[in-house]
Enzyme design. Sequence first.
Site, PDB file in Angstrom:
ATOM      1  N   PHE A  66       0.823  -1.467  -0.053  1.00 48.20           N
ATOM      2  CA  PHE A  66       0.169   0.007   0.156  1.00 48.20           C
ATOM      3  C   PHE A  66       0.902   1.289   0.005  1.00 48.20           C
ATOM      4  O   PHE A  66       0.315   2.441  -0.459  1.00 48.20           O
ATOM      5  CB  PHE A  66      -0.825   0.114   1.122  1.00 48.20           C
ATOM      6  N   CYS A  69       1.263   3.069  -3.519  1.00 44.70           N
ATOM      7  CA  CYS A  69       0.087   3.578  -4.113  1.00 44.70           C
ATOM      8  C   CYS A  69      -0.860   4.693  -3.152  1.00 44.70           C
ATOM      9  O   CYS A  69      -1.765   4.858  -3.777  1.00 44.70           O
ATOM     10  CB  CYS A  69      -0.604   2.375  -4.791  1.00 44.70           C
ATOM     11  N   HIS A  70      -0.675   4.728  -2.099  1.00 45.37           N
ATOM     12  CA  HIS A  70      -1.234   5.347  -1.167  1.00 45.37           C
ATOM     13  C   HIS A  70      -0.366   6.246  -0.105  1.00 45.37           C
ATOM     14  O   HIS A  70       0.014   5.795   0.813  1.00 45.37           O
ATOM     15  CB  HIS A  70      -2.288   4.426  -0.208  1.00 45.37           C
ATOM     16  N   PHE A  71       0.033   7.513  -0.782  1.00 49.86           N
ATOM     17  CA  PHE A  71      -0.032   8.055  -1.841  1.00 49.86           C
ATOM     18  C   PHE A  71       0.953   8.083  -2.629  1.00 49.86           C
ATOM     19  O   PHE A  71       2.280   8.054  -1.790  1.00 49.86           O
ATOM     20  CB  PHE A  71      -0.636   9.595  -1.491  1.00 49.86           C
ATOM     21  N   VAL A  76       1.482   6.525   3.116  1.00 49.33           N
ATOM     22  CA  VAL A  76       0.676   6.192   4.322  1.00 49.33           C
ATOM     23  C   VAL A  76      -0.064   4.940   4.166  1.00 49.33           C
ATOM     24  O   VAL A  76      -0.669   4.690   3.165  1.00 49.33           O
ATOM     25  CB  VAL A  76      -0.029   7.503   4.713  1.00 49.33           C
TER      26      VAL A  76
END
Length: 171
Positions: A66, A69-71, A76
């Site tokens: 994650f 891709c976040h962010f 985070v």
Amino acid sequence: MTRQNAYTREDLLACSRGELFGPGNAQLPAPNMLMIDRIVHISETGGKHGKGEIVAELDINPDLWFFSCHFEGDPVMPGCLGLDAMWQLVGFYLGWQGNPGRGRALGSGEVKFFGQVLPTAKKVTYNIHIKRTINRSLILGIADGSVSVDGREIYSAEGLRVGLFTSTDSF
């Protein structure tokens, strides 16, 4: 199944394959959605309500899926993954008690986010406090929970609800 008071990553992976509580019963999700590396304590007593508790952990490293891709440029852990982990643990608790059926998250009361999990963190700890279990035609677990990162509480949820269903046809 012999009930234990702690579970390793290998045990949790067996649960994700349906091998821990038996076919058709509570399963954890498989990686990448499995948000728990180990359960360090599970009990039918204790916790804030005296009706059971679970303490589980997730090791954090910058390569977790994650963060890429976040962010982009501001990595985070999505807060919803911490919330889902708490639901995962309530469902695990119901299966650990020996209840039949497949777990489904049914909602929660108030959820608060007041911190974040960054790639520089080392460990997330989940604390689940069972408030009530209903073992009738409906198997239902209700709990309060919190998520901490490196010893600092960052999320809380009240009234986490998970049900076990022997049939999900009408769900």
